[in-house]
Design a protein around this motif. Structure first.
Motif, PDB file in Angstrom:
ATOM      1  N   ARG A  28       0.826  -1.208   0.000  1.00 16.26           N
ATOM      2  CA  ARG A  28       0.000   0.000   0.000  1.00 16.26           C
ATOM      3  C   ARG A  28       0.856   1.252   0.000  1.00 16.26           C
ATOM      4  N   SER A  29       0.257   2.312  -0.542  1.00 12.50           N
ATOM      5  CA  SER A  29       0.824   3.653  -0.450  1.00 12.50           C
ATOM      6  C   SER A  29      -0.141   4.497   0.386  1.00 12.50           C
ATOM      7  N   LYS A  30       0.011   5.813   0.327  1.00 11.08           N
ATOM      8  CA  LYS A  30      -0.905   6.674   1.070  1.00 11.08           C
ATOM      9  C   LYS A  30      -2.294   6.713   0.442  1.00 11.08           C
ATOM     10  N   THR A  31      -2.378   6.403  -0.846  1.00 11.98           N
ATOM     11  CA  THR A  31      -3.646   6.554  -1.565  1.00 11.98           C
ATOM     12  C   THR A  31      -4.162   5.264  -2.195  1.00 11.98           C
ATOM     13  N   HIS A  32      -3.323   4.244  -2.363  1.00  7.36           N
ATOM     14  CA  HIS A  32      -3.730   3.032  -3.068  1.00  7.36           C
ATOM     15  C   HIS A  32      -3.251   1.784  -2.332  1.00  7.36           C
ATOM     16  N   VAL A  33      -3.965   0.699  -2.575  1.00 11.14           N
ATOM     17  CA  VAL A  33      -3.545  -0.622  -2.107  1.00 11.14           C
ATOM     18  C   VAL A  33      -3.633  -1.580  -3.290  1.00 11.14           C
ATOM     19  N   VAL A  34      -2.609  -2.417  -3.448  1.00 18.75           N
ATOM     20  CA  VAL A  34      -2.560  -3.384  -4.545  1.00 18.75           C
ATOM     21  C   VAL A  34      -2.468  -4.794  -3.959  1.00 18.75           C
ATOM     22  N   LEU A  35      -3.288  -5.692  -4.468  1.00 18.13           N
ATOM     23  CA  LEU A  35      -3.231  -7.106  -4.106  1.00 18.13           C
ATOM     24  C   LEU A  35      -2.817  -7.909  -5.336  1.00 18.13           C
ATOM     25  N   GLY A  36      -2.026  -8.932  -5.119  1.00 15.00           N
ATOM     26  CA  GLY A  36      -1.628  -9.817  -6.200  1.00 15.00           C
ATOM     27  C   GLY A  36      -1.572 -11.247  -5.710  1.00 15.00           C
ATOM     28  N   CYS A  37      -1.795 -12.192  -6.602  1.00 10.87           N
ATOM     29  CA  CYS A  37      -1.724 -13.602  -6.226  1.00 10.87           C
ATOM     30  C   CYS A  37      -1.280 -14.428  -7.414  1.00 10.87           C
ATOM     31  N   LEU A  41     -18.444   0.665   5.678  1.00 13.16           N
ATOM     32  CA  LEU A  41     -17.889   0.071   6.894  1.00 13.16           C
ATOM     33  C   LEU A  41     -16.390   0.347   6.976  1.00 13.16           C
ATOM     34  N   PRO A  42     -15.900   0.921   8.093  1.00 15.95           N
ATOM     35  CA  PRO A  42     -14.450   1.145   8.232  1.00 15.95           C
ATOM     36  C   PRO A  42     -13.680  -0.171   8.146  1.00 15.95           C
ATOM     37  N   VAL A  43     -12.535  -0.116   7.510  1.00 13.94           N
ATOM     38  CA  VAL A  43     -11.769  -1.338   7.257  1.00 13.94           C
ATOM     39  C   VAL A  43     -11.336  -1.990   8.567  1.00 13.94           C
ATOM     40  N   GLY A  44     -10.846  -1.193   9.499  1.00 13.29           N
ATOM     41  CA  GLY A  44     -10.370  -1.749  10.758  1.00 13.29           C
ATOM     42  C   GLY A  44     -11.454  -2.470  11.533  1.00 13.29           C
ATOM     43  N   ARG A  45     -12.672  -1.956  11.503  1.00 12.59           N
ATOM     44  CA  ARG A  45     -13.772  -2.594  12.226  1.00 12.59           C
ATOM     45  C   ARG A  45     -14.112  -3.944  11.600  1.00 12.59           C
ATOM     46  N   LEU A  46     -14.117  -4.006  10.284  1.00 11.41           N
ATOM     47  CA  LEU A  46     -14.403  -5.278   9.608  1.00 11.41           C
ATOM     48  C   LEU A  46     -13.327  -6.309   9.920  1.00 11.41           C
ATOM     49  N   VAL A  47     -12.076  -5.885   9.963  1.00 12.24           N
ATOM     50  CA  VAL A  47     -10.978  -6.809  10.249  1.00 12.24           C
ATOM     51  C   VAL A  47     -11.103  -7.370  11.661  1.00 12.24           C
ATOM     52  N   VAL A  48     -11.500  -6.540  12.630  1.00 10.03           N
ATOM     53  CA  VAL A  48     -11.690  -7.013  13.998  1.00 10.03           C
ATOM     54  C   VAL A  48     -12.822  -8.041  14.058  1.00 10.03           C
ATOM     55  N   GLN A  49     -13.922  -7.781  13.355  1.00 12.93           N
ATOM     56  CA  GLN A  49     -15.031  -8.739  13.331  1.00 12.93           C
ATOM     57  C   GLN A  49     -14.592 -10.060  12.706  1.00 12.93           C
ATOM     58  N   LEU A  50     -13.792  -9.990  11.670  1.00 13.67           N
ATOM     59  CA  LEU A  50     -13.294 -11.208  11.027  1.00 13.67           C
ATOM     60  C   LEU A  50     -12.363 -11.974  11.966  1.00 13.67           C
ATOM     61  N   ALA A  51     -11.514 -11.253  12.682  1.00 20.16           N
ATOM     62  CA  ALA A  51     -10.604 -11.906  13.626  1.00 20.16           C
ATOM     63  C   ALA A  51     -11.376 -12.559  14.772  1.00 20.16           C
ATOM     64  N   ASP A  52     -12.427 -11.902  15.237  1.00 19.88           N
ATOM     65  CA  ASP A  52     -13.249 -12.487  16.307  1.00 19.88           C
ATOM     66  C   ASP A  52     -13.924 -13.769  15.835  1.00 19.88           C
ATOM     67  N   ALA A  97      -7.417  -5.541   1.878  1.00 19.27           N
ATOM     68  CA  ALA A  97      -7.037  -4.214   1.369  1.00 19.27           C
ATOM     69  C   ALA A  97      -8.264  -3.325   1.385  1.00 19.27           C
ATOM     70  N   GLY A  98      -8.115  -2.101   1.861  1.00 19.90           N
ATOM     71  CA  GLY A  98      -9.266  -1.216   1.910  1.00 19.90           C
ATOM     72  C   GLY A  98      -8.878   0.241   2.013  1.00 19.90           C
ATOM     73  N   LEU A  99      -9.867   1.074   1.764  1.00 17.31           N
ATOM     74  CA  LEU A  99      -9.686   2.531   1.823  1.00 17.31           C
ATOM     75  C   LEU A  99     -10.875   3.111   2.559  1.00 17.31           C
ATOM     76  N   ASP A 100     -10.596   3.914   3.596  1.00 15.57           N
ATOM     77  CA  ASP A 100     -11.669   4.581   4.322  1.00 15.57           C
ATOM     78  C   ASP A 100     -11.242   6.010   4.649  1.00 15.57           C
ATOM     79  N   GLU A 101     -11.950   6.655   5.566  1.00 14.68           N
ATOM     80  CA  GLU A 101     -11.673   8.057   5.863  1.00 14.68           C
ATOM     81  C   GLU A 101     -10.276   8.279   6.428  1.00 14.68           C
ATOM     82  N   SER A 102      -9.707   7.239   7.054  1.00 14.62           N
ATOM     83  CA  SER A 102      -8.376   7.385   7.651  1.00 14.62           C
ATOM     84  C   SER A 102      -7.256   7.030   6.682  1.00 14.62           C
ATOM     85  N   GLY A 103      -7.580   6.641   5.452  1.00 14.98           N
ATOM     86  CA  GLY A 103      -6.557   6.366   4.450  1.00 14.98           C
ATOM     87  C   GLY A 103      -6.594   4.936   3.950  1.00 14.98           C
ATOM     88  N   ALA A 104      -5.507   4.531   3.318  1.00 11.95           N
ATOM     89  CA  ALA A 104      -5.392   3.182   2.761  1.00 11.95           C
ATOM     90  C   ALA A 104      -4.868   2.231   3.836  1.00 11.95           C
TER      91      ALA A 104
END
Length: 273
Positions: A39-48, A103-114, A135-142
């Motif tokens: 990730r950068s400040k504005t984008h996130v890239v996923l590859g597989c 949905l904020p990315v961090g909140r979704l990640v916590v729910q997934l971890a739980d 990978a996600g983008l919300d109000e707090s950034g990438a």
């Protein structure tokens, strides 16, 4: 492989304080095809890496869209990854319906971890055998998170999971300081280069890899094969042009080392893959 009576149940602790069933699930992630995120400040890239079971079959999908601002890449048991991505999709829909905002990315990640943690504490369940790069983008950034089968989650600037991912991690560790200010195309290029590190000599082609991008003004989407192949061709041409220019310098360095009686292989560490 078996650890006698201590690995028959996910709720049984070993005398050393370990849960072997959880460790086996984490081992399943290491056996899956490689997945990479940066990730950068504005984008996130996923590859597989697209790995087919045989020459007669197609590969399984490894990158899933969750919402316009969130996507996941998986390594491990693909069936578990599909179930978890569907759960994440439902959570995003419910949150958007209730609050009329993403949905904020961090909140979704916590729910997934739980959700993953519950499977390590119930005798009638098994841990999910899949690791997810979210990978996600919300109000707090990438953001780029890694969700582990143990229920742990970590935020990364760049990360790689799956088989032969250590080679990709080595490449990302050398380059990650530049990722924050990188452009979208530079991030995609670095993702492709990291994927190439996991192939161990196999030629990188758009047919054996998948790349997805999310960023400011750009909803999560998977790049088509033609675009990926054009990027691969572009940086391979640049690499071929740079290689001949570097050869005279390398030859001069070897001659100097020979004159000093030194060995060119001294101090070179083997790559740990």
């Amino acid at each position: 492989m078996f650890r006698n009576q201590y690995d028959t149940d996910v709720t049984t602790w070993s005398p050393a304080g370990r849960l072997f069933q959880v460790e086996y699930a984490m081992e399943a992630v290491k056996q899956g095809s490689a997945a990479i995120g940066l990730r950068s400040k504005t984008h996130v890239v996923l590859g597989c890496v697209n790995k087919a079971n045989s020459e007669l079959s197609s590969h399984q999908k490894k990158i899933f869209k969750v919402d316009d601002h969130i996507g996941v890449a998986i390594a491990g048991l693909t069936a578990d990854g599909r179930v978890l991505s569907r759960y994440m999709r439902n959570e995003c829909i419910n949150y958007n319906f209730t609050y009329e905002s993403p949905l904020p990315v961090g909140r979704l990640v916590v729910q997934l971890a739980d959700k993953a943690q519950v499977c390590t504490q119930r005798s009638w369940k098994r841990p999910y055998g899949v690791g997810l790069l979210v990978a996600g983008l919300d109000e707090s950034g990438a953001h780029l998170y890694y969700n582990c089968p143990s229920g742990n989650y970590f935020e990364y600037q760049a990360f790689a999971i799956g088989s032969r991912s250590q080679a990709a991690k080595t490449y990302l560790e050398r380059r990650f300081e530049n990722f924050a200010d990188s452009s979208r195309d530079d991030l995609v290029k670095d993702a492709l280069m990291a994927i190439r590190e996991t192939l161990q000599g196999e030629t990188l082609k758009s047919s054996i890899c998948t790349v997805a991008v999310v960023g400011v003004g750009e909803p999560f989407h998977i790049l088509d094969q033609e675009t990926v192949q054009q990027m691969i061709n572009a940086f391979e041409i640049v690499g071929e042009q740079e290689a001949p220019a570097a050869e005279p310098d390398a030859a001069a360095g070897q001659e100097a080392a020979a004159e000093q009686g030194g060995s060119t292989d001294e101090g070179v560490a083997p790559m740990d893959i």
